[in-house]
Scaffold this active site. Structure first.
Site, PDB file in Angstrom:
ATOM      1  N   HIS A  82      84.030  28.430  -2.352  1.00 38.98           N
ATOM      2  CA  HIS A  82      83.686  28.133  -0.968  1.00 38.98           C
ATOM      3  C   HIS A  82      83.028  26.766  -0.917  1.00 38.98           C
ATOM      4  O   HIS A  82      82.164  26.453  -1.736  1.00 38.98           O
ATOM      5  CB  HIS A  82      82.715  29.189  -0.418  1.00 38.98           C
ATOM      6  CG  HIS A  82      82.279  28.880   0.977  1.00 38.98           C
ATOM      7  ND1 HIS A  82      83.091  29.110   2.057  1.00 38.98           N
ATOM      8  CD2 HIS A  82      81.144  28.317   1.462  1.00 38.98           C
ATOM      9  CE1 HIS A  82      82.466  28.722   3.155  1.00 38.98           C
ATOM     10  NE2 HIS A  82      81.279  28.232   2.815  1.00 38.98           N
ATOM     11  N   ASP A 161      78.399  38.573  12.272  1.00 46.52           N
ATOM     12  CA  ASP A 161      78.011  37.173  12.042  1.00 46.52           C
ATOM     13  C   ASP A 161      78.545  36.290  13.163  1.00 46.52           C
ATOM     14  O   ASP A 161      77.853  35.392  13.635  1.00 46.52           O
ATOM     15  CB  ASP A 161      78.545  36.687  10.689  1.00 46.52           C
ATOM     16  CG  ASP A 161      78.367  35.178  10.552  1.00 46.52           C
ATOM     17  OD1 ASP A 161      77.202  34.740  10.482  1.00 46.52           O
ATOM     18  OD2 ASP A 161      79.369  34.441  10.569  1.00 46.52           O
ATOM     19  N   ARG A 168      72.924  31.893  17.789  1.00 44.32           N
ATOM     20  CA  ARG A 168      72.102  30.884  17.076  1.00 44.32           C
ATOM     21  C   ARG A 168      72.435  29.478  17.559  1.00 44.32           C
ATOM     22  O   ARG A 168      71.566  28.629  17.697  1.00 44.32           O
ATOM     23  CB  ARG A 168      72.348  30.981  15.559  1.00 44.32           C
ATOM     24  CG  ARG A 168      71.717  32.216  14.918  1.00 44.32           C
ATOM     25  CD  ARG A 168      72.241  32.435  13.505  1.00 44.32           C
ATOM     26  NE  ARG A 168      72.021  31.297  12.645  1.00 44.32           N
ATOM     27  CZ  ARG A 168      72.791  30.976  11.593  1.00 44.32           C
ATOM     28  NH1 ARG A 168      73.828  31.719  11.275  1.00 44.32           N
ATOM     29  NH2 ARG A 168      72.520  29.940  10.856  1.00 44.32           N
ATOM     30  N   SER A 183      74.936  34.188   6.570  1.00 43.26           N
ATOM     31  CA  SER A 183      76.137  34.023   7.388  1.00 43.26           C
ATOM     32  C   SER A 183      77.335  33.666   6.501  1.00 43.26           C
ATOM     33  O   SER A 183      78.397  34.293   6.580  1.00 43.26           O
ATOM     34  CB  SER A 183      75.855  32.918   8.422  1.00 43.26           C
ATOM     35  OG  SER A 183      77.029  32.452   8.997  1.00 43.26           O
ATOM     36  N   LYS A 187      80.791  36.407   5.013  1.00 40.53           N
ATOM     37  CA  LYS A 187      82.240  36.184   5.106  1.00 40.53           C
ATOM     38  C   LYS A 187      82.860  36.077   3.713  1.00 40.53           C
ATOM     39  O   LYS A 187      83.964  36.543   3.462  1.00 40.53           O
ATOM     40  CB  LYS A 187      82.512  34.921   5.927  1.00 40.53           C
ATOM     41  CG  LYS A 187      82.172  35.145   7.407  1.00 40.53           C
ATOM     42  CD  LYS A 187      82.088  33.882   8.224  1.00 40.53           C
ATOM     43  CE  LYS A 187      80.872  33.072   7.945  1.00 40.53           C
ATOM     44  NZ  LYS A 187      80.431  32.136   8.952  1.00 40.53           N
TER      45      LYS A 187
HETATM   46  N1  URA Z   1      78.425  27.960   8.362  1.00 46.71           N
HETATM   47  C1  URA Z   1      78.393  29.298   8.531  1.00 46.71           C
HETATM   48  O1  URA Z   1      79.382  29.980   8.291  1.00 46.71           O
HETATM   49  N2  URA Z   1      77.241  29.851   8.963  1.00 46.71           N
HETATM   50  C2  URA Z   1      76.132  29.141   9.244  1.00 46.71           C
HETATM   51  O2  URA Z   1      75.131  29.723   9.607  1.00 46.71           O
HETATM   52  C3  URA Z   1      76.182  27.757   9.068  1.00 46.71           C
HETATM   53  C4  URA Z   1      77.359  27.180   8.620  1.00 46.71           C
END
Ligand code: URA
Length: 433
Positions: A82, A161, A168, A183, A187
């Site tokens: 990632h 999320d 957010r 977050s 994923k």
């Molecule tokens: N990328 C994400 O997937 N989540 C965040 O909170 C910030 C950047």
């Protein structure tokens, strides 16, 4: 517990339990907890942070709110990577084939680009015929058969999320490291690979502008992943200037192919080398001593390039793509050089600025609905540390609209800064964790 009391605990600097976080988050997803209470908790987290345990609970609660991709039917060690997002970041296109050619299974779901950073899916879709819409069965069969599959994310991964991130975004609570780490990992953990390599970018073009924050984020994500039973490593890499020389979808595919042929730009080659090594170590295919040689051999022998060819063909692209890509990728209609207006040394190239130039040329999206132009972008001829003479080419702009090219030539020139004295380029890799 009342939602009020869950918020109060966090506001007073105490820890929430797993069931408290679950009550809050799942209540929010179902609509039972209103935006204002979720916001109050997020703001309390912004100031008081989450403990490692709370961070891990939050991640798993968000992860369990959506679909998960089960890879257990695939034999072998499955590794994923990632990147926190950067300009010119085409690392996946190189390290995927490298590690797959060394015996690991690289099964990855990738995203599209938004804003100044590009997405792997958009890059791959610039290859004629290439499909990133693989259903779960085809994805797994391909990963089993050839050791590499990359698909766009279709499953409803971590919807909690998604809903919390949207909140957010409008309540000034994005920039808190435990929330960002939870977050991202909610994923990432949805696809059940054995190991994950995190490429955390730092610098002007990155989400994390300074090194200390990038490091803290990397450590938080490693901790969450390890608590979830995964092998996790991280590389903190530079995004003060774009990575490599090409920015733009098909231009980046070409640069990735040339790198697999051993002709890549030094910074990009180095980052791919380091990330591939770390993935092989995480996946148990190499140790610290053997990893550099194994990766080098994968490139020098042509094994990684052959794996790339097999991967492109399996997903619908031409079988001779890496050899004859010029036949398949038509160049942009307007290709023009941007010249230096002074003598000196390049002291900076604002990565975010270059990413925005490319986005406005059509290589990226301002909104999710925008359609991208695969062939436009920017080629950086000079990078930080290079000497330039007035009138020399700094960069080449590839566009399809005369008006946009004229506008963006000026914007591109302004992304460069110069110094009269010699400049030491930033390290490509700041730290390996
Ligand atoms: N990328 C994400 O997937 N989540 C965040 O909170 C910030 C950047």
């Amino acid at each position: 517990m009342r939602i009020y009391d869950i918020i109060l605990k966090k506001r007073n600097g105490l820890e929430n339990t797993r069931s408290e976080i679950e009550e809050l988050v799942m209540g929010y997803v179902k609509g039972a907890v209103p935006d204002y209470q979720m916001t109050a908790w997020l703001m309390a987290v912004y100031f008081n942070h989450l403990s490692p345990g709370e961070r891990s609970y939050l991640t798993h609660i968000m992860l369990n709110s959506g679909e998960r991709i089960d890879l257990s039917s695939i034999e072998g060690i499955k590794v994923d990577k990632h990147s926190t997002g950067g300009v010119g970041d085409k690392v996946t296109l190189v390290v995927g084939p490298v590690v797959a050619s060394c015996g690991l299974v690289f099964a990855k779901l990738s995203g599209r680009g938004l804003g100044h950073t590009g997405g792997t899916i958009d890059k791959l879709e610039s290859i004629p015929g290439f499909t990133t819409s693989l259903d779960a069965d085809r994805f797994k069969r391909q990963a089993s058969r050839i050791g590499i599959a990359i698909a766009g994310q279709t499953a409803e991964v971590a919807p909690a999320d998604k809903k919390i991130y949207a909140l957010r975004d409008v309540t000034a609570t994005v920039e808190e490291i435990s929330l960002i780490a939870s977050s991202i990992m909610s994923k990432k953990l949805a696809i059940d690979s054995d190991g994950i390599l995190l490429d955390v970018k730092t610098g002007r073009g990155a989400f994390m502008k300074n090194f200390e924050d990038a490091r803290e984020l990397a450590l938080a994500m490693i901790d969450i992943g390890e608590r979830g039973g995964k092998k996790v490593g991280a590389v903190i890499s530079d995004m003060d200037q774009p990575l490599g020389r090409m920015v733009g979808n098909s231009l980046e595919v070409i640069e990735a192919i040339e790198t697999l042929k051993g002709n890549g730009p030094a910074d990009f080659e180095l980052l791919c080398q380091v990330i591939s090594e770390r993935m092989l170590i995480i996946g148990g295919r190499a140790d610290e001593q053997s990893a550099p040689g194994i990766v080098k051999d994968a490139i020098d022998s042509g094994k990684a390039l052959a794996k790339f060819d097999g991967f492109v063909a399996a997903q619908g692209g031409p079988t001779d793509f890496s050899t004859n890509y010029r036949k398949y990728l038509s160049p942009a209609g307007i290709i023009e050089e941007v010249k230096a207006e002074c003598d000196g040394f390049v002291s900076g190239i604002d990565a975010e600025g270059v990413g925005l130039v490319c986005m406005r040329l059509g290589a990226g999206r301002k909104t999710k609905e925008d359609v991208i132009d695969p062939v436009v972008g920017v080629e950086l001829v000079k990078k930080i540390g290079d000497r330039v003479a007035r009138g020399e080419t700094l960069a080449i702009i590839h566009g399809n609209s005369r008006e946009l090219v004229e506008l963006e030539k000026k914007a591109l020139t302004e992304t460069f800064s110069f110094s009269s004295g010699e400049v030491v380029p930033p390290p490509t890799v700041h730290e390996v964790l």
